[in-house]
Scaffold this motif. Structure first.
Motif, PDB file in Angstrom:
ATOM      1  N   PRO A  18      80.661  20.914 -58.204  1.00  0.00           N
ATOM      2  CA  PRO A  18      81.876  21.357 -58.899  1.00  0.00           C
ATOM      3  C   PRO A  18      82.062  22.882 -58.835  1.00  0.00           C
ATOM      4  CG  PRO A  18      80.775  19.700 -60.207  1.00  0.00           C
ATOM      5  CD  PRO A  18      79.852  20.025 -59.052  1.00  0.00           C
ATOM      6  N   GLU A  19      80.961  23.638 -58.901  1.00  0.00           N
ATOM      7  CA  GLU A  19      81.055  25.107 -58.854  1.00  0.00           C
ATOM      8  C   GLU A  19      81.608  25.585 -57.512  1.00  0.00           C
ATOM      9  OE1 GLU A  19      77.708  23.659 -59.301  1.00  0.00           O
ATOM     10  OE2 GLU A  19      78.350  23.324 -61.356  1.00  0.00           O
ATOM     11  N   GLU A  20      81.269  24.886 -56.435  1.00  0.00           N
ATOM     12  CA  GLU A  20      81.775  25.260 -55.111  1.00  0.00           C
ATOM     13  C   GLU A  20      83.271  24.974 -55.005  1.00  0.00           C
ATOM     14  OE1 GLU A  20      77.844  24.542 -52.350  1.00  0.00           O
ATOM     15  OE2 GLU A  20      78.867  22.767 -53.160  1.00  0.00           O
ATOM     16  N   ILE A  21      83.675  23.849 -55.554  1.00  0.00           N
ATOM     17  CA  ILE A  21      85.101  23.500 -55.552  1.00  0.00           C
ATOM     18  C   ILE A  21      85.876  24.485 -56.417  1.00  0.00           C
ATOM     19  CG2 ILE A  21      86.760  21.726 -56.245  1.00  0.00           C
ATOM     20  CD1 ILE A  21      84.516  19.653 -55.449  1.00  0.00           C
ATOM     21  N   ASP A  22      85.353  24.797 -57.597  1.00  0.00           N
ATOM     22  CA  ASP A  22      85.985  25.806 -58.468  1.00  0.00           C
ATOM     23  C   ASP A  22      86.136  27.137 -57.741  1.00  0.00           C
ATOM     24  OD1 ASP A  22      86.127  24.051 -60.623  1.00  0.00           O
ATOM     25  OD2 ASP A  22      84.347  24.856 -61.617  1.00  0.00           O
ATOM     26  N   PHE A  23      85.088  27.538 -57.041  1.00  0.00           N
ATOM     27  CA  PHE A  23      85.090  28.799 -56.309  1.00  0.00           C
ATOM     28  C   PHE A  23      86.234  28.828 -55.287  1.00  0.00           C
ATOM     29  CE2 PHE A  23      83.721  31.373 -52.663  1.00  0.00           C
ATOM     30  CZ  PHE A  23      83.467  32.580 -53.276  1.00  0.00           C
ATOM     31  N   MET A  24      86.415  27.732 -54.561  1.00  0.00           N
ATOM     32  CA  MET A  24      87.476  27.679 -53.548  1.00  0.00           C
ATOM     33  C   MET A  24      88.864  27.715 -54.192  1.00  0.00           C
ATOM     34  SD  MET A  24      86.053  27.746 -50.581  1.00  0.00           S
ATOM     35  CE  MET A  24      87.391  27.260 -49.487  1.00  0.00           C
ATOM     36  N   ILE A  25      89.057  26.949 -55.247  1.00  0.00           N
ATOM     37  CA  ILE A  25      90.374  26.885 -55.883  1.00  0.00           C
ATOM     38  C   ILE A  25      90.699  28.203 -56.584  1.00  0.00           C
ATOM     39  CG2 ILE A  25      91.768  25.717 -57.632  1.00  0.00           C
ATOM     40  CD1 ILE A  25      91.223  24.132 -54.964  1.00  0.00           C
TER      41      ILE A  25
END
Length: 190
Positions: A18-25
């Protein structure tokens, strides 16, 4: 985190945190992730898919990218629908008014054109006098008054989806189920 490593991780079919997805968004919204990088990320998602947890994390990250609409002060059971689009766009333009006419409450966020057809907002704006850009309080008042209102994303309301929606249109990622599922889910329907 490093943008290219996240893109490569998904390209190779690995599960994203989830942290990687948050980072991208968050990076897309604040300008740290370029459009071409987000397009690569979306293409990796399109080719490799996302599991249920990743899709939920992507949806949450997109919701958290901007304001949400609290509909708890709008009476009735609030409903929405989300389709994969199409030439006729019969779902929103036909079903939403029918539901409202039967007493349902439809607070809908739609998008602009994808692929070869115009989007719901484009079709609605072709009707003289229709304005899909409404302040949130006006949107809620219209829903209260007639049971239906359709709006689009803005700089404050779902900015990640607004950017990703436009990129999907030009990148061949329109039919990606995780990108469809995470798009335009911004109203709290309590």
């Amino acid at each position: 985190m490093i943008i290219t490593e996240i893109i490569e991780k998904k390209r190779y079919g690995h599960v994203l945190k989830p942290e990687e997805i948050d980072f991208m968004i968050n990076g897309l919204v604040n300008g740290e992730v370029a459009d071409y990088q987000m397009t690569s990320f979306m293409m990796a998602i399109c080719c490799r898919g996302m599991n249920e947890a990743e899709t939920a994390a992507l949806t949450k990250a997109m919701i958290d990218s901007g304001d949400t609409v609290d509909l708890s002060d709008v009476p009735g059971i609030k409903v929405d629908k989300h389709s994969t689009g199409g030439v006729g766009d019969t779902t929103t333009l036909v079903v939403a008014p029918l539901v409202a006419a039967c007493g349902g409450t439809v607070a809908k966020m739609s998008g602009r054109g994808l692929a070869h057809s115009g989007g719901t907002l484009d079709k609605l704006e072709s009707i003289p006098g229709v304005c899909v850009e409404q302040p949130l309080e006006r949107f809620k008042q219209i829903v209260r008054d007639i049971g239906l209102c359709v709006i689009g994303q803005s700089a404050d309301l779902d900015p990640a989806d607004k950017k990703m929606y436009a990129l999907r249109d030009v990148s061949g990622t329109v039919k990606s189920i995780p990108l469809i599922a995470s798009s335009r889910n911004r109203c709290n329907r309590s």
